[in-house]
Scaffold this motif. Structure first.
Motif, short mmCIF file in Angstrom:
data_model
loop_
_atom_site.label_atom_id
_atom_site.label_comp_id
_atom_site.label_asym_id
_atom_site.label_seq_id
_atom_site.Cartn_x
_atom_site.Cartn_y
_atom_site.Cartn_z
N ARG A 218 4.57 -13.71 -1.51
CA ARG A 218 3.35 -13.62 -3.22
C ARG A 218 2.30 -13.13 -2.81
O ARG A 218 1.49 -13.73 -2.03
CB ARG A 218 3.81 -14.65 -3.38
N ALA A 219 2.17 -11.85 -3.79
CA ALA A 219 0.56 -11.81 -3.98
C ALA A 219 -0.45 -12.20 -4.58
O ALA A 219 0.07 -11.92 -6.34
CB ALA A 219 0.44 -10.16 -3.73
N TYR A 220 -1.68 -12.93 -4.81
CA TYR A 220 -1.98 -13.21 -6.07
C TYR A 220 -3.92 -12.45 -6.27
O TYR A 220 -4.07 -12.16 -4.60
CB TYR A 220 -2.20 -13.78 -6.24
N ARG A 221 -4.17 -12.62 -7.10
CA ARG A 221 -5.56 -12.16 -7.91
C ARG A 221 -6.28 -13.36 -7.87
O ARG A 221 -6.03 -13.60 -8.56
CB ARG A 221 -5.81 -10.65 -8.61
N LEU A 222 -6.99 -13.36 -7.32
CA LEU A 222 -8.27 -14.66 -6.94
C LEU A 222 -9.42 -14.17 -7.47
O LEU A 222 -10.30 -13.63 -7.18
CB LEU A 222 -8.56 -15.52 -5.53
N ASN A 223 -9.55 -14.47 -8.63
CA ASN A 223 -11.38 -14.37 -9.52
C ASN A 223 -11.74 -15.71 -9.41
O ASN A 223 -11.88 -16.50 -9.62
CB ASN A 223 -10.43 -14.35 -10.72
N ASN B 5 -16.73 -22.06 -11.17
CA ASN B 5 -16.25 -23.29 -11.29
C ASN B 5 -14.61 -23.81 -11.86
O ASN B 5 -14.23 -25.01 -12.42
CB ASN B 5 -17.32 -24.44 -12.42
N GLN B 6 -14.07 -22.44 -12.04
CA GLN B 6 -13.34 -22.48 -12.35
C GLN B 6 -12.22 -21.02 -11.99
O GLN B 6 -12.00 -19.99 -12.99
CB GLN B 6 -13.18 -21.97 -14.66
N PRO B 7 -12.19 -20.97 -10.63
CA PRO B 7 -10.63 -20.37 -10.13
C PRO B 7 -9.82 -19.74 -10.79
O PRO B 7 -8.89 -20.61 -11.29
CB PRO B 7 -11.22 -20.33 -8.72
N LYS B 8 -9.60 -18.60 -10.61
CA LYS B 8 -8.53 -18.66 -11.45
C LYS B 8 -6.96 -17.29 -10.83
O LYS B 8 -7.72 -16.50 -9.46
CB LYS B 8 -8.57 -17.55 -12.94
N ALA B 9 -5.76 -17.82 -10.55
CA ALA B 9 -5.25 -16.63 -9.90
C ALA B 9 -4.14 -16.39 -10.77
O ALA B 9 -3.34 -17.02 -10.88
CB ALA B 9 -5.06 -17.67 -8.70
N THR B 10 -4.10 -15.07 -10.66
CA THR B 10 -2.87 -14.86 -11.16
C THR B 10 -2.34 -13.80 -10.74
O THR B 10 -2.11 -13.18 -8.99
CB THR B 10 -3.68 -13.47 -11.89
N LEU B 11 -0.36 -13.36 -10.36
CA LEU B 11 0.39 -13.80 -9.67
C LEU B 11 0.48 -12.31 -9.82
O LEU B 11 0.12 -11.74 -10.91
CB LEU B 11 1.95 -14.00 -9.89
N LEU B 12 0.92 -11.03 -8.94
CA LEU B 12 0.33 -9.66 -9.00
C LEU B 12 2.22 -9.00 -8.31
O LEU B 12 2.89 -8.30 -9.09
CB LEU B 12 -0.49 -9.28 -7.74
#
Length: 163
Positions: A140-145, A150-157
């Motif tokens: 899986r590849a994720y975009r880690l924003n 203080n609130q990191p977000k990971a979105t599945l690419l």
């Protein structure tokens, strides 16, 4: 000529030096990098820490990547454990120690194969995670924003399935 008391004194002195030397040699010495646990905490290398944190829970730093958000310098750090799993830590400005990135169970404690900066967006990384053996997913590849650290977000690419 040496008398008996001088011989005894010399023998006892030699024995005390020998005993001190042996005790110094046998005392365990721990040198090198600090021990890092799964919560990104660093520990001095002592016998007590080795007993508390077994080798399978001791990480080494695989990557440190600096980035800026709102004119503040941060650094993302990837820790790798002997079982190949990884943990992401965040160094915040003026912080003495890094903190484990929270609320990212889809990335944390997984086998992280690759992490690279996303050139198109600041404070953003592409993280490639290997699927688990029981899954039908290979990677899986994720975009880690990290624009709000203080609130990191990971979105599945992308998901790559096994055949």
């Amino acid at each position: 000529m040496l008398n008996f008391s001088k011989v005894i004194a010399l023998a006892l002195t030699s024995l005390s030096f020998y005993t001190a030397s042996i005790s110094t040699i046998l005392k365990p010495a721990f040198a090198g990098e600090p021990i890092i646990d799964r919560n990104c905490h660093r520990h001095e290398r002592t016998q007590a820490v080795f007993q508390k944190i077994p080798p399978q829970n001791q990480a080494r730093i695989l990557l440190t990547s600096p980035f800026k958000v709102n004119n503040q310098k941060y650094a993302l750090q990837l820790l790798k454990f002997p079982n190949s799993t990884g943990v992401l830590c965040l160094w915040k400005p003026n912080a003495r120690l890094p903190q484990r990135l929270k609320d990212l169970p889809i990335i944390q404690d997984k086998v992280i194969e690759k992490i690279e900066k996303d050139a198109s967006q600041p404070a953003t990384y592409i993280v490639t995670v290997r699927g688990e053996k029981a899954e039908d997913i290979l990677r899986r590849a994720y975009r880690l924003n990290l624009t709000n650290p203080n609130q990191p977000k990971a979105t599945l690419l992308v998901r790559v399935y096994k055949k």
